[in-house]
Design an enzyme around this catalytic site. Sequence first.
Site, PDB file in Angstrom:
ATOM      1  N   LYS A 134       0.874  -1.173   0.000  1.00  0.00           N
ATOM      2  CA  LYS A 134       0.000   0.000   0.000  1.00  0.00           C
ATOM      3  C   LYS A 134       0.908   1.219   0.000  1.00  0.00           C
ATOM      4  O   LYS A 134       2.063   1.138   0.459  1.00  0.00           O
ATOM      5  CB  LYS A 134      -0.851   0.017   1.279  1.00  0.00           C
ATOM      6  CG  LYS A 134      -2.027   0.935   1.242  1.00  0.00           C
ATOM      7  CD  LYS A 134      -3.245   0.254   0.637  1.00  0.00           C
ATOM      8  CE  LYS A 134      -4.402   1.203   0.487  1.00  0.00           C
ATOM      9  NZ  LYS A 134      -5.580   0.548  -0.063  1.00  0.00           N
ATOM     10  N   GLY A 185     -25.279   3.362   2.759  1.00  0.00           N
ATOM     11  CA  GLY A 185     -24.321   3.864   1.771  1.00  0.00           C
ATOM     12  C   GLY A 185     -24.718   3.409   0.385  1.00  0.00           C
ATOM     13  O   GLY A 185     -24.680   2.218   0.077  1.00  0.00           O
ATOM     14  N   GLY A 209     -23.357   4.429  -2.650  1.00  0.00           N
ATOM     15  CA  GLY A 209     -22.361   4.921  -3.604  1.00  0.00           C
ATOM     16  C   GLY A 209     -22.140   3.889  -4.689  1.00  0.00           C
ATOM     17  O   GLY A 209     -23.048   3.117  -5.031  1.00  0.00           O
ATOM     18  N   VAL A 247     -20.588   1.034  -4.857  1.00  0.00           N
ATOM     19  CA  VAL A 247     -20.810  -0.379  -4.546  1.00  0.00           C
ATOM     20  C   VAL A 247     -22.228  -0.603  -4.018  1.00  0.00           C
ATOM     21  O   VAL A 247     -22.942  -1.497  -4.486  1.00  0.00           O
ATOM     22  CB  VAL A 247     -19.781  -0.894  -3.511  1.00  0.00           C
ATOM     23  CG1 VAL A 247     -20.040  -2.358  -3.203  1.00  0.00           C
ATOM     24  CG2 VAL A 247     -18.364  -0.707  -4.023  1.00  0.00           C
ATOM     25  N   TYR A 291     -24.999   0.984  -4.327  1.00  0.00           N
ATOM     26  CA  TYR A 291     -26.088   1.124  -5.298  1.00  0.00           C
ATOM     27  C   TYR A 291     -26.139  -0.081  -6.239  1.00  0.00           C
ATOM     28  O   TYR A 291     -27.205  -0.629  -6.520  1.00  0.00           O
ATOM     29  CB  TYR A 291     -25.933   2.429  -6.087  1.00  0.00           C
ATOM     30  CG  TYR A 291     -27.236   2.898  -6.672  1.00  0.00           C
ATOM     31  CD1 TYR A 291     -28.132   3.644  -5.913  1.00  0.00           C
ATOM     32  CD2 TYR A 291     -27.592   2.545  -7.977  1.00  0.00           C
ATOM     33  CE1 TYR A 291     -29.359   4.043  -6.440  1.00  0.00           C
ATOM     34  CE2 TYR A 291     -28.813   2.940  -8.502  1.00  0.00           C
ATOM     35  CZ  TYR A 291     -29.685   3.699  -7.730  1.00  0.00           C
ATOM     36  OH  TYR A 291     -30.904   4.083  -8.248  1.00  0.00           O
TER      37      TYR A 291
END
Length: 346
Positions: free
Chosen positions: A80, A177, A179, A181, A183
């Site tokens: 990362k 949520g 957004g 994902v 939705y």
Amino acid sequence: MKVLESMNTYGHEQILFVHDENVGLNAIIAIHSTVLGPALGGTRFFNYATEEDALFDVLRLSRGMTLKNAAAGLKLGGGKAVIMGDPDTLKSREFLHVYAKYIHSLHGKYYTAEDVNINADDVACMNEVTQFVTGTPGVSGNPSPFTARGIYMGMKAGAGVKFGTDSLKDKTIVVQGLGSVGYALCGYLKKEGAHLKVYDVKSENIKKAVEEFGAAAINGEEVLTSECDIFAPCAMGAVLNTGNVDALKCRLIAGAANNVLMDAETGDALERLDILYLPDYIINAGGVINCGMEITDQTYSADAVNAKVDAIYDTTLRIISSAKEKNISTYRAADEYAEAIVNSQR
Ligand code: NAD
């Protein structure tokens, strides 16, 4: 924080501290493990309060990527990167090119991708300097539809265990949520005949879901306490902790949000409450499978990605039964499952 001591504790292989005066770049690239293959994990661009916060985040997130990639069956390790500073003032084509030069200097030991404040266009910009990026527009591209598909498959597997059938027809599901994902997940759930209760801080997202999916709108306070069969947290992390899980009215938790449990003790508490928790990084791996296969496969194929994403169903079942066998939480069983895969290749 003593950096080498932390690396020893958590098993990180290499950390690269990056500074470029001309563009104001300050970044940390952490390679946690290359045991299974090149390390993969996105770059997060965030205005951290302190350097210590950034280091803590990159160490934690890179280790998480090792577990996530291993459990997803990818021949990839975990890494990362974090860039410190305000993306709105710092980010430019030149800035991303300089950063990409450092990614390139690792010769493919680390591949980066989208994360907070690094979008697909930024990845494409870095790709002008280095091939060691993935999630590239026009190749694997937007990960969210694959993430939603994986959550749906994991949820079905969990439902089979919890309710005796993996059909989600007539199940009541709270989605927090709406957004990219959340939705898309609603689309899968509606198609299967589930009843949706939805909440998002953006009222326009709720309105859309009510109109398109016939969802019932709930408010923020009702998210945790609303009667339902399944709770799907698809907004932010650390939503559940030992102080609030008693209020839950669901029997299964399956969502996209990373680090949705505050800690392992929250996983233990859910176990005691007989609420089946499907570990976040097991069922939200669809996106990383998508961009990971851009690296590992000669030719990227969405069909091959979907097949691997659908295998999240079986992985979920494996983790649930391992947790039962060992009498531990699914949260802990997931870590043991992923660690065993990495250790088998050492
Ligand atoms: P997104 O930014 O597109 O959507 C998040 C949604 O949550 C937004 O609509 C936002 O308004 C809403 N939201 C924010 N705070 C909220 C709150 N307190 N209550 C209700 N709604 C709230 O993000 P996304 O890409 O859909 O990702 C959702 C979650 O899944 C994130 O935690 C992300 O880290 C995780 N995740 C995403 C992917 C992916 O492929 N996009 C992969 C793995 C994990």
